[in-house]
Design a protein around this motif. Structure first.
Motif, PDB file in Angstrom:
ATOM      1  N   UNK A 307       0.820  -1.198   0.000  1.00 53.18           N
ATOM      2  CA  UNK A 307       0.000   0.000   0.000  1.00 53.18           C
ATOM      3  C   UNK A 307       0.859   1.256   0.000  1.00 53.18           C
ATOM      4  N   UNK A 308       0.292   2.338  -0.539  1.00 55.54           N
ATOM      5  CA  UNK A 308       0.915   3.652  -0.552  1.00 55.54           C
ATOM      6  C   UNK A 308      -0.110   4.677  -0.076  1.00 55.54           C
ATOM      7  N   UNK A 309       0.379   5.804   0.381  1.00 59.37           N
ATOM      8  CA  UNK A 309      -0.496   6.922   0.726  1.00 59.37           C
ATOM      9  C   UNK A 309      -0.457   7.938  -0.404  1.00 59.37           C
ATOM     10  N   UNK A 310      -1.617   8.154  -1.029  1.00 59.24           N
ATOM     11  CA  UNK A 310      -1.761   9.190  -2.051  1.00 59.24           C
ATOM     12  C   UNK A 310      -2.286  10.449  -1.367  1.00 59.24           C
ATOM     13  N   UNK A 311      -1.899  11.617  -1.868  1.00 58.61           N
ATOM     14  CA  UNK A 311      -2.399  12.862  -1.311  1.00 58.61           C
ATOM     15  C   UNK A 311      -2.371  13.973  -2.334  1.00 58.61           C
ATOM     16  N   UNK A 312      -3.145  15.018  -2.078  1.00 52.88           N
ATOM     17  CA  UNK A 312      -3.078  16.187  -2.949  1.00 52.88           C
ATOM     18  C   UNK A 312      -1.705  16.826  -2.820  1.00 52.88           C
ATOM     19  N   UNK A 313      -1.263  17.465  -3.871  1.00 52.87           N
ATOM     20  CA  UNK A 313       0.078  18.047  -3.890  1.00 52.87           C
ATOM     21  C   UNK A 313       0.138  19.259  -2.955  1.00 52.87           C
ATOM     22  N   UNK A 314       1.071  19.241  -2.000  1.00 48.22           N
ATOM     23  CA  UNK A 314       1.212  20.329  -1.027  1.00 48.22           C
ATOM     24  C   UNK A 314       2.531  21.073  -1.187  1.00 48.22           C
ATOM     25  N   UNK A 315       3.237  20.867  -2.302  1.00 46.46           N
ATOM     26  CA  UNK A 315       4.513  21.555  -2.512  1.00 46.46           C
ATOM     27  C   UNK A 315       4.253  22.999  -2.943  1.00 46.46           C
ATOM     28  N   UNK A 316       5.277  23.863  -2.870  1.00 44.02           N
ATOM     29  CA  UNK A 316       5.102  25.260  -3.335  1.00 44.02           C
ATOM     30  C   UNK A 316       4.754  25.369  -4.809  1.00 44.02           C
ATOM     31  N   UNK A 317       5.007  24.310  -5.603  1.00 42.29           N
ATOM     32  CA  UNK A 317       4.717  24.345  -7.030  1.00 42.29           C
ATOM     33  C   UNK A 317       3.380  23.693  -7.375  1.00 42.29           C
ATOM     34  N   UNK A 369      -0.115   5.126 -11.071  1.00 38.40           N
ATOM     35  CA  UNK A 369       0.441   6.474 -10.934  1.00 38.40           C
ATOM     36  C   UNK A 369       0.809   7.047 -12.300  1.00 38.40           C
ATOM     37  N   UNK A 370       1.425   6.240 -13.141  1.00 34.79           N
ATOM     38  CA  UNK A 370       1.830   6.711 -14.466  1.00 34.79           C
ATOM     39  C   UNK A 370       0.607   7.048 -15.325  1.00 34.79           C
ATOM     40  N   UNK A 371      -0.432   6.237 -15.245  1.00 31.88           N
ATOM     41  CA  UNK A 371      -1.653   6.527 -16.007  1.00 31.88           C
ATOM     42  C   UNK A 371      -2.290   7.835 -15.546  1.00 31.88           C
ATOM     43  N   UNK A 372      -2.354   8.041 -14.242  1.00 29.80           N
ATOM     44  CA  UNK A 372      -2.945   9.277 -13.723  1.00 29.80           C
ATOM     45  C   UNK A 372      -2.105  10.486 -14.124  1.00 29.80           C
ATOM     46  N   UNK A 373      -0.798  10.341 -14.104  1.00 31.15           N
ATOM     47  CA  UNK A 373       0.081  11.451 -14.487  1.00 31.15           C
ATOM     48  C   UNK A 373      -0.153  11.850 -15.944  1.00 31.15           C
ATOM     49  N   UNK A 374      -0.290  10.861 -16.811  1.00 37.14           N
ATOM     50  CA  UNK A 374      -0.496  11.151 -18.233  1.00 37.14           C
ATOM     51  C   UNK A 374      -1.869  11.759 -18.505  1.00 37.14           C
ATOM     52  N   UNK A 375      -2.808  11.487 -17.622  1.00 33.28           N
ATOM     53  CA  UNK A 375      -4.155  12.039 -17.797  1.00 33.28           C
ATOM     54  C   UNK A 375      -4.274  13.459 -17.265  1.00 33.28           C
ATOM     55  N   UNK A 376      -3.192  13.995 -16.665  1.00 32.54           N
ATOM     56  CA  UNK A 376      -3.208  15.378 -16.196  1.00 32.54           C
ATOM     57  C   UNK A 376      -3.402  15.545 -14.706  1.00 32.54           C
ATOM     58  N   UNK A 377      -3.296  14.465 -13.920  1.00 31.68           N
ATOM     59  CA  UNK A 377      -3.476  14.561 -12.471  1.00 31.68           C
ATOM     60  C   UNK A 377      -2.169  14.978 -11.803  1.00 31.68           C
ATOM     61  N   UNK A 378      -2.316  15.717 -10.714  1.00 29.66           N
ATOM     62  CA  UNK A 378      -1.174  16.171  -9.930  1.00 29.66           C
ATOM     63  C   UNK A 378      -1.401  15.767  -8.485  1.00 29.66           C
ATOM     64  N   UNK A 379      -0.447  15.043  -7.894  1.00 27.78           N
ATOM     65  CA  UNK A 379      -0.621  14.522  -6.543  1.00 27.78           C
ATOM     66  C   UNK A 379       0.741  14.116  -5.993  1.00 27.78           C
ATOM     67  N   UNK A 380       0.761  13.559  -4.812  1.00 29.50           N
ATOM     68  CA  UNK A 380       2.007  13.092  -4.201  1.00 29.50           C
ATOM     69  C   UNK A 380       1.769  11.735  -3.556  1.00 29.50           C
ATOM     70  N   UNK A 381       2.814  10.899  -3.504  1.00 30.63           N
ATOM     71  CA  UNK A 381       2.694   9.545  -2.953  1.00 30.63           C
ATOM     72  C   UNK A 381       3.837   9.285  -1.995  1.00 30.63           C
ATOM     73  N   UNK A 574       9.807  10.760   3.278  1.00 31.10           N
ATOM     74  CA  UNK A 574       9.905  11.471   2.005  1.00 31.10           C
ATOM     75  C   UNK A 574       8.702  11.154   1.120  1.00 31.10           C
ATOM     76  N   UNK A 575       8.484  11.972   0.114  1.00 31.18           N
ATOM     77  CA  UNK A 575       7.370  11.812  -0.815  1.00 31.18           C
ATOM     78  C   UNK A 575       7.873  11.984  -2.243  1.00 31.18           C
ATOM     79  N   UNK A 576       7.082  11.486  -3.186  1.00 38.12           N
ATOM     80  CA  UNK A 576       7.322  11.734  -4.602  1.00 38.12           C
ATOM     81  C   UNK A 576       6.192  12.615  -5.105  1.00 38.12           C
ATOM     82  N   UNK A 577       6.555  13.771  -5.649  1.00 38.73           N
ATOM     83  CA  UNK A 577       5.584  14.707  -6.211  1.00 38.73           C
ATOM     84  C   UNK A 577       5.381  14.363  -7.689  1.00 38.73           C
ATOM     85  N   UNK A 578       4.144  14.065  -8.054  1.00 36.37           N
ATOM     86  CA  UNK A 578       3.816  13.611  -9.405  1.00 36.37           C
ATOM     87  C   UNK A 578       3.031  14.708 -10.119  1.00 36.37           C
ATOM     88  N   UNK A 579       3.532  15.173 -11.264  1.00 39.09           N
ATOM     89  CA  UNK A 579       2.792  16.100 -12.115  1.00 39.09           C
ATOM     90  C   UNK A 579       2.928  15.620 -13.558  1.00 39.09           C
TER      91      UNK A 579
END
Length: 610
Positions: A307-317, A369-381, A574-579
């Motif tokens: 399992x992973x924790x997905x979340x909305x992107x909270x970085x300055x970008x 994660x890769x499919x969501x990224x290509x569809x235009x989703x922005x999040x962090x895991x 640590x987290x990975x920011x996905x855009x």
């Protein structure tokens, strides 16, 4: 028509999808002007890029007066749930084995599922035209595997076909001739695989084993008609998983032939079809005639292990590159994915904009994660973690069988690495300059392992693993990175001047002129502790003329981190920011001072849950 339902099963890269291509061409099921790409069944762009099958797909061919329904299945362990679900749709399996590699871990898994379902097997030794192939030894390995898995006498009498799927050839002997084609394989399927045991005159019984989604008709259930006849616009009952009954109208009925899905008006017992009309139809439910509800046994689906924790992107970008950034959009996307992928689970964490997403492995979640990224989703895991269970009062964790193949000179380094992660050697075999070692080890020992393994084997190592079972948890502390990271302390553009001065501190992940923010990981430190660094400092300009041409800075090439490498690399803080445009690694706590306080509390052993 006379019907045969068969699944193609094998280990990853043993040639299942390529063999299906050959069968489609051999049967002339395509239009004369219809173009067919290589690995035509891999319709998803990621499947084509990676050369793997992710979702089970079905097609059908007409040959010698028979309709042969073929299900192409994934070969990777993380998508084994697709194989489990389709076993009740078929009456036989074509087990494909590479003539050079022989039986592999996933070969054992898929064959075990087929034998448990009492399905008739047919063995194809593929790639016999490959250099250094050993078809005779491969047949012996398959027979040993059948015996080891407890096959009955009828299953042990499996026919063997030797083939080259890419060339569209098959034969009953290992030596292929130029005039050979795939007719021996098709003839053997018709002769050996039994016809579906059905009753077209009885009341309707249909059970979906796969799901698909279409923007026009919604969710569709794909399965075999066990009994009776099904028609478009027919009113039927659906026996739900909880025992309740829901009546609905079959709006669309689809059949399959070649690469096409065709609307049909009527289908009969034994055929594989797709139906629409019930928006929330689910795998394992039973569709029956109204008033004649007789549910079929439920389909067992393996539980997630990672399992992973997905979340909305909270970085300055956040919000600068993605199209879908809000929690509502991410929640809707995860829900849609669980409607098609039954091995996936997700649960929202209270009112927080976070979700626990569970799957069958790192690759399983990485594809999502890769499919969501290509569809235009922005999040962090977050870092992947294994799912623990309490069995008979004992805390248990998932274990896996691991098989590695590496050159003889890398065996020592590979064994030391696997031993440090809890691996126990089961067997070891050396042929020429190649060594194969089988291990049993905890699943968490494989998290973040692939990069280290490839480094230890100089890129020549091959690793395969398959879920085994849950066992009492080991006391070994694994899954954490040994070296620290370089963390940016200011926001801005990275400069060549700053990066050049930090090269002796570690390995960089970014190029000059890349935007960074405080808390973003920009490189790997050559020490065990993290190091906060400034990478946005410009060289001061003076009026003093210098005879030395020091304005040219030559930097080492940074290490390019892919999505999979980032997911393997991060620690639990640590987290990975996905855009859609960028993949960044960052600390959970971005502020340097707050991170130091958190580290101090962790060392003192105080409560840090806040």
């Amino acid at each position: 028509m006379k019907i045969r339902n068969v699944a193609i099963i094998a280990h990853v890269d043993h040639g299942k999808t390529t063999l299906v291509d050959g069968l489609l061409k051999q049967s002339h099921s395509l239009r004369e002007n219809q173009h067919m790409d290589e690995c035509a069944m891999d319709s998803n762009p990621i499947e084509r890029e990676r050369g793997i099958t992710i979702l089970a797909k079905n097609t059908a061919i007409d040959y010698a007066g028979y309709r042969i329904n073929i299900l192409d299945t994934p070969g990777h362990a993380d998508f084994g749930g697709e194989v489990e679900r389709i076993m009740n749709m078929v009456d036989g399996v074509v087990l494909v084995v590479d003539a050079y590699e022989g039986t592999m871990p996933q070969t054992r898994f898929v064959l075990k599922k087929a034998l448990e379902a009492k399905i008739k097997p047919l063995v194809v030794i593929n790639k016999v035209d490959r250099y250094a192939s050993r078809p005779v030894e491969a047949v012996d390995e398959v027979l040993e595997l059948f015996i080891e898995l407890g096959a009955d006498d009828d299953q042990l009498e499996f026919p063997v076909i030797y083939a080259s799927g890419i060339n569209g050839q098959s034969s009953f002997v290992p030596e292929l001739k130029p005039e050979d084609d795939l007719r021996p394989l098709l003839d053997t399927i018709i002769r050996v695989i039994p016809a579906p045991a059905t009753n077209a005159a009885g009341p309707l019984r249909f059970q979906p084993s796969l799901l698909d989604y279409n923007d026009y008709v919604g969710r569709m259930g794909i399965g075999k008609i066990i009994q009776g006849t099904m028609k478009t616009n027919q009113m039927v009952s659906c026996v739900r998983l909880d025992g309740s009954i829901k009546e609905f109208r079959i709006q669309k009925l689809y059949g399959f032939l070649g690469l096409e899905r065709m609307e049909i008006e009527e289908a009969y017992a034994g055929d594989i079809v797709a139906i629409s009309g019930l928006p929330d139809i689910y795998v394992g439910e039973t569709v029956c005639n109204i008033g004649l509800e007789d549910p079929l046994p439920l389909i067992k689906i393996g539980e997630p292990t990672v399992q992973m924790t997905f979340g909305t992107n909270t970085s300055p970008f956040s919000g600068q590159e993605g199209k879908f950034v809000t929690s509502t959009k991410i929640d809707e996307r995860l829900y849609r994915e669980t409607q098609k992928d039954l091995a996936l689970r997700f649960e929202r964490l209270g009112a927080a904009e976070q979700w626990i997403v569970s799957g069958r492995g790192e690759l399983h979640l990485g594809i999502l994660i890769e499919n969501m990224r290509r569809e235009g989703y922005e999040f962090q895991v977050s870092q992947a973690k294994v799912i623990l269970r309490t069995i008979d009062g004992v805390q248990c964790e998932p274990f896996e069988t691991v098989q590695i193949d590496c050159p003889l000179e890398s065996v020592g380094a590979a064994m030391e690495l696997l031993g440090s992660r809890g691996g126990l050697v089961q067997s070891m075999d050396t042929k020429e300059n190649q060594t194969r070692i089988n291990y049993v080890m905890p699943s968490r020992g494989l998290i973040g392992f692939m990069t280290e393994f490839l480094t230890a084997t100089k890129g020549y190592g091959i690793l395969n693993h398959t879920y085994l079972d849950y066992r009492p948890m080991t006391a070994l502390n694994v899954g954490q990175r040994k070296l620290g990271v370089l963390v940016a302390v200011e926001e801005g553009l990275a400069t060549s001047y700053s990066l050049g001065g930090l090269e002796e501190r570690g390995t960089m992940f970014i190029d000059p002129r890349v935007r960074v923010y405080e808390g973003m990981i920009i490189g790997e430190c050559n020490r065990e502790k993290d190091l906060a660094v400034n990478v946005v400092t410009e060289k001061k300009q003076t009026n003093t003329r210098s005879s030395v041409k020091d304005f040219t800075v030559v930097l080492k090439r940074p290490r390019k981190m892919t999505l999979e490498m980032c997911l393997d690399y991060i620690n639990d803080d640590e987290l990975v920011e996905i855009t859609p445009k960028s993949i960044r690694m960052r600390k959970m706590i971005l502020t340097t001072d707050e991170r130091k306080k958190w580290d101090m509390r962790r060392k003192r052993g105080t409560d840090i849950e806040e």
